[in-house]
Design an enzyme around this catalytic site. Structure first.
Site, PDB file in Angstrom:
ATOM      1  N   GLN A 247       0.835  -1.203   0.000  1.00 48.48           N
ATOM      2  CA  GLN A 247       0.000   0.000   0.000  1.00 48.48           C
ATOM      3  C   GLN A 247       0.871   1.256   0.000  1.00 48.48           C
ATOM      4  OE1 GLN A 247      -3.213  -2.040   2.943  1.00 48.48           O
ATOM      5  NE2 GLN A 247      -3.627   0.118   2.581  1.00 48.48           N
TER       6      GLN A 247
ATOM      7  N   ARG B 231      -9.614  -0.536   7.487  1.00 52.48           N
ATOM      8  CA  ARG B 231     -10.556   0.456   6.951  1.00 52.48           C
ATOM      9  C   ARG B 231     -10.830   1.551   7.972  1.00 52.48           C
ATOM     10  NH1 ARG B 231     -14.371  -1.138   2.148  1.00 52.48           N
ATOM     11  NH2 ARG B 231     -14.495   0.928   1.254  1.00 52.48           N
ATOM     12  N   CYS B 232      -9.762   2.211   8.358  1.00 52.90           N
ATOM     13  CA  CYS B 232      -9.884   3.162   9.447  1.00 52.90           C
ATOM     14  C   CYS B 232      -8.618   3.980   9.489  1.00 52.90           C
ATOM     15  CB  CYS B 232     -10.090   2.355  10.718  1.00 52.90           C
ATOM     16  SG  CYS B 232      -9.321   2.955  12.196  1.00 52.90           S
TER      17      CYS B 232
ATOM     18  N   GLU C  40     -13.044   5.071   4.215  1.00 54.25           N
ATOM     19  CA  GLU C  40     -13.150   4.401   5.500  1.00 54.25           C
ATOM     20  C   GLU C  40     -14.418   4.715   6.240  1.00 54.25           C
ATOM     21  OE1 GLU C  40      -9.977   6.477   7.260  1.00 54.25           O
ATOM     22  OE2 GLU C  40      -8.601   4.923   6.676  1.00 54.25           O
TER      23      GLU C  40
HETATM   24  N1  PCD Z   1     -13.592   9.767  -3.611  1.00 60.85           N
HETATM   25  C1  PCD Z   1     -14.403  10.633  -4.331  1.00 60.85           C
HETATM   26  N2  PCD Z   1     -14.776  11.833  -3.762  1.00 60.85           N
HETATM   27  C2  PCD Z   1     -14.373  12.151  -2.520  1.00 60.85           C
HETATM   28  C3  PCD Z   1     -13.562  11.265  -1.778  1.00 60.85           C
HETATM   29  C4  PCD Z   1     -13.178  10.083  -2.374  1.00 60.85           C
HETATM   30  O1  PCD Z   1     -14.800  10.330  -5.445  1.00 60.85           O
HETATM   31  N3  PCD Z   1     -14.728  13.302  -1.947  1.00 60.85           N
HETATM   32  C5  PCD Z   1     -13.147   8.510  -4.238  1.00 60.85           C
HETATM   33  C6  PCD Z   1     -11.653   8.570  -4.480  1.00 60.85           C
HETATM   34  O2  PCD Z   1     -11.300   9.124  -5.639  1.00 60.85           O
HETATM   35  C7  PCD Z   1     -11.230   7.108  -4.357  1.00 60.85           C
HETATM   36  C8  PCD Z   1     -12.238   6.563  -3.357  1.00 60.85           C
HETATM   37  O3  PCD Z   1     -13.373   7.434  -3.392  1.00 60.85           O
HETATM   38  O4  PCD Z   1     -11.409   6.466  -5.570  1.00 60.85           O
HETATM   39  C9  PCD Z   1     -11.611   6.470  -1.924  1.00 60.85           C
HETATM   40  O5  PCD Z   1     -10.991   7.692  -1.637  1.00 60.85           O
HETATM   41  P1  PCD Z   1     -10.332   8.043  -0.259  1.00 60.85           P
HETATM   42  O6  PCD Z   1     -11.372   8.119   0.801  1.00 60.85           O
HETATM   43  O7  PCD Z   1      -9.467   9.217  -0.454  1.00 60.85           O
HETATM   44  O8  PCD Z   1      -9.481   6.767   0.145  1.00 60.85           O
HETATM   45  P2  PCD Z   1      -8.129   6.211  -0.539  1.00 60.85           P
HETATM   46  O9  PCD Z   1      -6.967   6.766   0.162  1.00 60.85           O
HETATM   47  O10 PCD Z   1      -8.229   6.300  -1.985  1.00 60.85           O
HETATM   48  O11 PCD Z   1      -8.290   4.691  -0.201  1.00 60.85           O
HETATM   49  C10 PCD Z   1      -7.991   4.209   1.088  1.00 60.85           C
HETATM   50  C11 PCD Z   1      -9.249   3.562   1.681  1.00 60.85           C
HETATM   51  C12 PCD Z   1      -8.851   2.702   2.844  1.00 60.85           C
HETATM   52  S1  PCD Z   1      -7.907   3.350   4.007  1.00 60.85           S
HETATM   53  C13 PCD Z   1      -9.317   1.424   2.938  1.00 60.85           C
HETATM   54  S2  PCD Z   1      -8.839   0.513   4.243  1.00 60.85           S
HETATM   55  C14 PCD Z   1     -10.235   0.793   1.949  1.00 60.85           C
HETATM   56  C15 PCD Z   1     -10.945   1.922   1.168  1.00 60.85           C
HETATM   57  O12 PCD Z   1      -9.928   2.778   0.695  1.00 60.85           O
HETATM   58  N4  PCD Z   1      -9.516  -0.097   1.098  1.00 60.85           N
HETATM   59  C16 PCD Z   1     -10.125  -0.488  -0.089  1.00 60.85           C
HETATM   60  N5  PCD Z   1     -11.671   1.384   0.079  1.00 60.85           N
HETATM   61  C17 PCD Z   1     -11.221   0.252  -0.600  1.00 60.85           C
HETATM   62  N6  PCD Z   1     -11.820  -0.111  -1.715  1.00 60.85           N
HETATM   63  C18 PCD Z   1     -11.373  -1.198  -2.377  1.00 60.85           C
HETATM   64  N7  PCD Z   1     -12.030  -1.584  -3.517  1.00 60.85           N
HETATM   65  N8  PCD Z   1     -10.323  -1.931  -1.951  1.00 60.85           N
HETATM   66  C19 PCD Z   1      -9.676  -1.576  -0.828  1.00 60.85           C
HETATM   67  O13 PCD Z   1      -8.632  -2.267  -0.435  1.00 60.85           O
HETATM   68 MO1  PCD Z   1      -6.989   1.576   5.253  1.00 60.85          MO
HETATM   69  O14 PCD Z   1      -6.153   2.586   6.437  1.00 60.85           O
HETATM   70  O15 PCD Z   1      -5.708   0.947   4.380  1.00 60.85           O
HETATM   71  O16 PCD Z   1      -7.188   0.315   6.533  1.00 60.85           O
END
Ligand code: PCD
Length: 806
Positions: free
Chosen positions: A237, A384-385, A760
């Protein structure tokens, strides 16, 4: 003449710019099996690595005998800690200022920890060979319960640092203690509690879960001895950070390291950290002179690479009788597993947990976090935070409900009464953040109206009476939440990773015929960056998105950036994209002025061209300007039309949302049916509404998974009980509820296009919303807090305890 210029609408539509539901361009290859993932990369002579892993959660290694494995035809080498020690690579630094064993040195600290790395000519031989490595263990007492980690007689886990009583974040209180992190005004908070009319206190636990992307973590390392160059393809990432760290550790000059993150099959925070598999593949390639691939299987992914959460939050709110919050006090016990490999900016051992005051105007607050070691896998990633924001949102949203219950107030009304008001932004929170913008009342009201909240409460009341009369076995729950996110790390004054400042970048180059290549420091894992960055450029520069290629993930070509996690791509690289585009536009304006023989100031921008003010038929399109930039620039001006921006944001962005969930609980089976889920998100200016909707569907589905079933659970011997998709809940289309989405738009005042992150948000808001709905169903029976996950068995148990089965 002006007849030749298409209408403004036609031209704008052709751009497929910001605000339009442009179809995802990357999906053309993804839906046709033409994606290029790490495991698709195959090199001549490539070898495969596989790990011998510990069956025990805590044990001393007495001996490792690799001779039988080495004798198996096709096995090239077997690495153990003894081989890495002379290179000083048997431990590696973590992002949290700790060290982590690459291969277990003398003892193992969690089940499935890496003990030896077998390298063979194919994957199957490697898999056979790991069975032939004989390891003798002496089992040690296991520490699973974080609440027992600092007992005087708790087993000593980290012998390597047992005498090091000052950690990366201050003094350590015990050999299993990692850090204490405190923020806020303790004295003022204590006073608020002494004077409080009403208080609540509850232990709110956010259980251990795992991001479990469909594609597991993997890499392919190839060291070219002749050139002294290392190429690593990986599920990264943050590819640039990997390059810098590999250079610092290996002493290979950074320009001789090529890190490539090809297509990634989901990241969700799992692919931010550095894992032993990467280090071992690189070492193995250097040792053998051949490319070495490592691919995790599902069990390995769920049990050894980065877990998330495992926060035990003792939460107190002080309030007045008429429902005004006057103080918040939180103590967190954070179970970090065997090594502190939390993926946070360096200065933030508990991430951005101090957003725990949420959407409410708390005059004072104090929070303290203690991190401890246990015999579990390490990690603590932001699934996802944005670095522990999800834990914070869960904590405050559950606690607000518990307080509303104690006050006998409606939870929506209680929230409305305590919201930060629109005119208070930029708002300084008691725990030190500056919220950029928000309009919480409008968002909440819109949701309450949309779902018919009042009628729902009336229906619930009628159902409760019917339940009491024994006419139904179903309970109805209504979950209400309002969350505030903090995304876009980060101002470099606040945020760095191993000393690398957290900015991000974009580089845009317009070719002579007016098509574009843009490269960014972030890395899409499925979010749709190839589609959306193109839309920003299209609007900023007046070139249709279909003529714009977006490239990420190759450290040789992309400008340096910190990668994609914490919803930072839009707030940081999205801003860099707009800034780079504006640099180009400024040059384009000078070229246009030269071509039209007017002063720069006599020109104005018109969708895809500069036109002469008051004389709109005299204009030059960006395409015409691009040609001129290369072939007939104004005298004295350098040819070419390109720019790069390294953007260090002045602040983070604070997206928010109001969610409501309606559920029906069958007290005899414990099953919870989600009747309705309504999610309103405000992420400021929206780039692609369709992608945003997809992001929200995805994030809500993961939130549903977490709240209703996912758990990385251990037995008392430290055996992982949920390391496959048979035991770890991944919702399919069968279980997943129907989502209704909505939005308001409150732009970020400091972001060049006013956009905030969104990826997120649905997970941050979703989890407490499901949990509040389930809790709400049982409230009228005197229950205050039910621990997640809310699977049928656990809910049945709650009903049993409440005497509902008698
Ligand atoms: N957007 C729009 N408008 C606004 C904002 C935003 O349209 N106002 C869109 C953009 O361009 C991109 C999306 O929506 O396409 C997202 O963005 P953002 O909020 O800035 O974010 P980024 O930096 O791009 O990415 C990151 C995130 C995170 S952190 C996570 S866990 C998850 C989510 O992203 N991962 C994933 N989502 C998703 N989806 C998918 N399909 N796969 C994946 O793996 Mo961490 O801290 O790493 O735990």
């Amino acid at each position: 003449n002006d007849m030749a210029i298409p209408s403004a609408n036609e031209r704008a539509e052709k751009l497929q710019g910001m605000g339009c539901k442009r179809k995802r361009v990357e999906d053309i290859r993804f839906t046709q099996g033409r994606g290029n993932y790490v495991d698709d990369v195959k090199l001549p002579g490539m070898l495969f690595g596989d790990f011998v892993r510990s069956p025990f959660a805590h044990a001393r290694i007495k001996s490792i005998d690799t001779s039988r494995a080495k004798a198996l035809p096709g096995v090239v080498a077997v690495l153990t800690a003894a081989d890495l020690k002379p290179l000083n690579l048997h431990y590696m630094p973590t992002l949290a200022g700790d060290v982590q064993a690459v291969l277990a040195d003398e003892k193992v600290l969690f089940q499935n920890q890496e003990v030896a790395f077998v390298i063979a000519t194919d994957r199957y031989i490697a898999a056979d060979a790991i069975e032939l490595v004989q390891v003798e263990y002496d089992q040690l007492p296991v520490l699973v319960d974080p609440f027992k980690s600092m007992d005087p007689d708790a087993p000593l886990l980290r012998e390597d640092i047992k005498d090091k009583m000052d950690g990366a974040h201050g003094p350590r209180k015990h050999y299993n203690h990692i850090f204490t992190w405190e923020v806020g005004d303790q004295t003022a908070t204590d006073v608020a509690f002494e004077n409080a009319e009403v208080t609540i206190k509850e232990l709110i636990t956010y259980h251990r879960v795992h991001p479990s992307p469909l594609e597991t973590c993997q890499c392919l390392a190839s060291f070219d001895k002749i050139k002294g160059e290392l190429t690593v393809w990986g599920t990264f990432q943050a590819p640039h950070v990997v390059r810098t760290v590999v250079s610092l550790l290996s002493k290979i000059p950074e320009h001789k390291i090529h890190v490539i993150a090809p297509d990634i099959g989901g990241g969700f925070g799992n692919k931010v950290g550095v894992y032993p598999g990467y280090v071992c593949s690189i070492v193995a390639s250097i040792v053998t002179g051949l490319p070495v691939k490592w691919v995790e299987d599902r069990v390995e992914n769920l049990s050894s690479t980065s877990f998330a959460r495992d926060y035990h939050m003792t939460t107190e709110i002080a309030a007045t009788k008429d429902g005004r919050v006057t103080g918040l006090r939180v103590h967190v016990l954070a179970d970090h597993g065997a090594f502190d490999a939390c993926a946070d900016p360096m200065k933030w051992p508990a991430g951005f947990f101090n957003i725990v005051t949420g959407s409410y105007d708390f005059p004072v607050a104090h929070c303290a976090v203690d991190g401890v070691y246990t015999n579990k896998a390490s990690g603590g990633v932001a699934y996802r935070c944005s670095f522990r924001v999800t834990e914070a949102a869960y904590c405050i949203e559950r606690a607000m409900d518990i307080m509303a219950q104690k006050l006998g107030m409606d939870p929506a009304e209680f929230r409305m009464r305590n919201f930060i008001k629109r005119e208070q932004f930029p708002y300084h929170s008691a725990l030190g953040w500056e919220y950029d913008s928000g309009d919480y009342h409008t968002a909440m009201q819109k949701v309450l109206d949309a779902v018919g909240y009042k009628q729902l409460r009336e229906e619930q009341k009628a159902k409760q009476e019917a339940f009491r009369r024994g006419e139904t076995r179903e309970l109805m729950g209504i979950g209400v939440i309002h969350f505030t996110e903090i995304v876009g790390a980060g101002p470099s004054r606040n945020c760095d990773i191993l000393g690398i400042a957290m900015f991000d970048s974009a580089e845009i180059r317009i070719h002579p015929t007016g098509s574009i290549i843009a490269r960014l420091g972030t890395k899409s894992q499925g979010q749709g960056h190839e589609t959306t960055y193109g839309q920003i450029i299209a609007t900023e520069l007046g070139i249709p998105s279909e003529l714009i290629t977006i490239e990420e993930g190759n450290t040789d070509t992309a400008p340096y950036g910190l990668g994609t996690y914490g919803s930072r791509s839009t707030p940081v690289s999205g801003a860099a994209t707009a800034v780079a585009a504006r640099k180009i536009k400024a040059k384009a304006q000078m070229i246009a002025a030269h071509l039209l023989e007017v002063h720069d100031d006599d020109l104005e921008w018109d969708i895809d061209r500069f036109r002469v003010k008051g004389n709109p038929e005299r204009s030059k399109t960006m395409t015409e300007i691009a040609w001129a930039a290369y072939n007939s620039p104004p005298p004295g001006m350098e040819p070419g039309l390109e720019a790069v921006s390294y953007y260090d944001p002045p602040n983070m962005t604070y997206p928010f949302g109001a969610y409501i969930c309606v559920c029906d609980v069958d007290v005899d089976t414990g099953e919870v049916k989600i009747r309705r889920f309504y999610a309103l998100d405000d992420c400021g200016t929206r780039i692609n509404p369709m992608i945003i909707e997809g992001q929200i569907h995805g994030g809500l589905t993961e939130a549903f998974g977490i709240a209703m079933g996912q758990e990385i659970a251990y037995d008392e011997d430290g055996n992982v009980l949920t390391a496959s998709f048979q035991d770890y809940f991944i919702p399919t289309s069968v279980e997943t509820p129907h989502w209704e989405t909505d939005w308001t738009t409150t732009p970020s005042p400091h972001h060049p296009i006013g956009a905030k992150g969104v990826g997120e948000s649905p997970n941050v808001g979703g989890v407490p919303c499901f949990s509040n709905a389930v809790n709400d169903a049982f409230k009228f029976l005197g229950s205050t807090h039910i621990q997640m996950p809310h699977d049928a068995w656990r809910i049945w148990t709650v009903a049993e305890k409440l005497g509902l089965h008698a």
